[in-house]
Motif scaffolding. Sequence first.
Motif, short mmCIF file in Angstrom:
data_model
loop_
_atom_site.label_atom_id
_atom_site.label_comp_id
_atom_site.label_asym_id
_atom_site.label_seq_id
_atom_site.Cartn_x
_atom_site.Cartn_y
_atom_site.Cartn_z
N PRO A 62 0.81 -1.23 0.00
CA PRO A 62 0.00 0.00 0.00
C PRO A 62 0.84 1.28 0.00
N SER A 63 2.14 1.16 0.32
CA SER A 63 2.97 2.37 0.36
C SER A 63 3.46 2.76 -1.05
N LEU A 64 3.24 1.88 -2.02
CA LEU A 64 3.72 2.18 -3.39
C LEU A 64 2.85 3.25 -4.05
N ASP A 65 3.49 4.14 -4.78
CA ASP A 65 2.72 5.06 -5.63
C ASP A 65 2.54 4.34 -6.97
N LEU A 66 1.35 3.83 -7.17
CA LEU A 66 1.13 2.97 -8.36
C LEU A 66 1.27 3.74 -9.67
N PHE A 67 1.02 5.03 -9.64
CA PHE A 67 1.19 5.83 -10.87
C PHE A 67 2.66 5.82 -11.28
N ILE A 68 3.54 6.00 -10.29
CA ILE A 68 4.99 6.00 -10.58
C ILE A 68 5.45 4.60 -11.00
N GLU A 95 4.26 3.63 -14.49
CA GLU A 95 5.06 4.37 -15.49
C GLU A 95 6.41 3.68 -15.69
N LYS A 96 7.05 3.30 -14.58
CA LYS A 96 8.38 2.64 -14.66
C LYS A 96 8.28 1.34 -15.44
N LEU A 97 7.29 0.52 -15.07
CA LEU A 97 7.12 -0.79 -15.73
C LEU A 97 6.83 -0.62 -17.22
N LYS A 98 6.04 0.40 -17.55
CA LYS A 98 5.69 0.65 -18.95
C LYS A 98 6.95 0.91 -19.78
N LYS A 99 7.83 1.74 -19.23
CA LYS A 99 9.07 2.08 -19.96
C LYS A 99 9.96 0.85 -20.07
N GLU A 100 10.17 0.16 -18.95
CA GLU A 100 11.03 -1.03 -18.89
C GLU A 100 10.62 -2.07 -19.92
N LYS A 101 9.29 -2.24 -20.07
CA LYS A 101 8.77 -3.35 -20.89
C LYS A 101 8.28 -2.91 -22.26
N ASN A 102 8.44 -1.66 -22.59
CA ASN A 102 7.88 -1.11 -23.82
C ASN A 102 6.39 -1.51 -23.96
N ALA A 103 5.65 -1.12 -22.92
CA ALA A 103 4.22 -1.46 -22.90
C ALA A 103 3.39 -0.20 -23.10
N VAL A 104 2.18 -0.41 -23.61
CA VAL A 104 1.27 0.72 -23.78
C VAL A 104 -0.04 0.36 -23.06
N ILE A 105 -0.66 1.36 -22.45
CA ILE A 105 -1.95 1.11 -21.78
C ILE A 105 -3.04 1.78 -22.60
N LEU A 106 -3.96 0.96 -23.10
CA LEU A 106 -5.11 1.47 -23.85
C LEU A 106 -6.33 1.35 -22.94
N ALA A 107 -7.03 2.45 -22.74
CA ALA A 107 -8.17 2.41 -21.81
C ALA A 107 -9.45 2.92 -22.46
N ASP A 164 -6.42 8.07 -16.11
CA ASP A 164 -5.32 9.03 -15.92
C ASP A 164 -3.95 8.44 -16.20
N ILE A 165 -3.78 7.13 -16.05
CA ILE A 165 -2.46 6.51 -16.28
C ILE A 165 -2.34 6.00 -17.73
N ALA A 166 -3.46 6.00 -18.45
CA ALA A 166 -3.45 5.40 -19.80
C ALA A 166 -2.66 6.24 -20.80
N ASP A 167 -2.10 5.56 -21.83
CA ASP A 167 -1.42 6.27 -22.92
C ASP A 167 -2.44 6.73 -23.95
N TYR A 168 -3.54 5.99 -24.03
CA TYR A 168 -4.56 6.34 -25.00
C TYR A 168 -5.91 5.99 -24.38
N ILE A 169 -6.85 6.93 -24.46
CA ILE A 169 -8.22 6.67 -23.96
C ILE A 169 -9.12 6.85 -25.16
N THR A 184 -8.96 -2.67 -11.80
CA THR A 184 -8.56 -1.66 -10.81
C THR A 184 -7.09 -1.32 -11.07
N LEU A 185 -6.64 -0.26 -10.45
CA LEU A 185 -5.23 0.15 -10.61
C LEU A 185 -4.29 -0.95 -10.08
#
Length: 332
Positions: free
Chosen positions: A21-27, A30-42, A52-57, A291-292
């Motif tokens: 619960p102490s993790l900032d999931l937005f941060i 973002e880190k995982l997305k860059k590391e894995k070359n992932a995109v979030i489509l929402a 709010d965290i999506a690359d494309y809505i 969920t996030l």
Amino acid sequence: MENINLEDLSANGFLNIPVDPSLDLFIEIEKLKKEKNAVILAHYYQDSDIQDIADYIGDSLGLSQEAAKTNADIIVFAGVHFMAETAKILSPSKKVLLPDLKAGCSLADTCPPNLFAEFKKKYPDHIVITYVNCSAGIKALSDIVCTSSNAVQIVESLPVDQKIIFAPDKNLGAYIIKKTGRDMVLWNGACMVHEIFSLEKIIKLKERYPDAKVIAHPECEESVLSVADFIGSTTALLNYTKKYTGNSYIVATESGILHQMILSNPNKQFIPAPPNNNCACNDCPHMKLNTLEKLYNCLKYELPEVTLSDELIQKAKAPILKMLDISAKLGL
Ligand code: 13P
Ligand code: SF4
């Protein structure tokens, strides 16, 4: 890496791994997305933090267009199962993840492939147009797929005397018949969220807010559409609120879209159209399964993944490509 119990995953539909619960999931996301070359489509019906965290809505059409052209290695689809399947069909070499595999669709569920195959046999001279809100198995039985933003134009692109089977949404189908006058046989399906709006309560709201415009998704029943000032896909509804100068809107679609409407128009008023009982029925329970935390786990462990057989991908791809092709030609 945690030990992942695959039996648990298939029973739950998602990775039930506690998130610190102490993790900032937005941060972290973002880190995982860059590391894995992932995109979030929402989709617009997702919770606001996922949007709010999506690359494309976007709406279903925009999301398929984005899935077809992305350079990412991993697509995290924050939406429902048929949307993630469509992304997999369009980008089969990519890993497509869905935070909760049980995020289904009540409308898609009304149309099982075995029953639809029997139904189709009764109309051998009809072309099959299916609304994208259906399983890959139904798409494989179709000639052309459509979404709510191009359905009318796709039907109009066919010769006037062409007989058509339209599935699975009877409300969208009836709306298309009204707009085009075409001869269409409709499958008897509907969406649990869009069928629940109360015409009586919308009329009462209109009395209270006489200047408010009623804007509705074409999955709503004919009676609700008959009092709408504007009818369109989620993107079209959002664009209408940006372009139109009016200050208040009664919104007859899933409540998630209000997030982008409010962000784009902070000084305007948006009133969710009331359902015909007292529950929060204009939330889609399937969309809201994501969920996030589930999204974070799904990106971190790259599970659950949406997979389809090569044969099904090939069969379901042609009608989706036809839709994308017609849409591109029409500039949609
Ligand atoms: P859109 O095509 O407007 O995104 O609609 C998708 C959907 O599921 C409506 O219920
Ligand atoms: Fe399916 Fe309706 Fe949810 Fe859209 S809102 S995903 S049509 S159940």
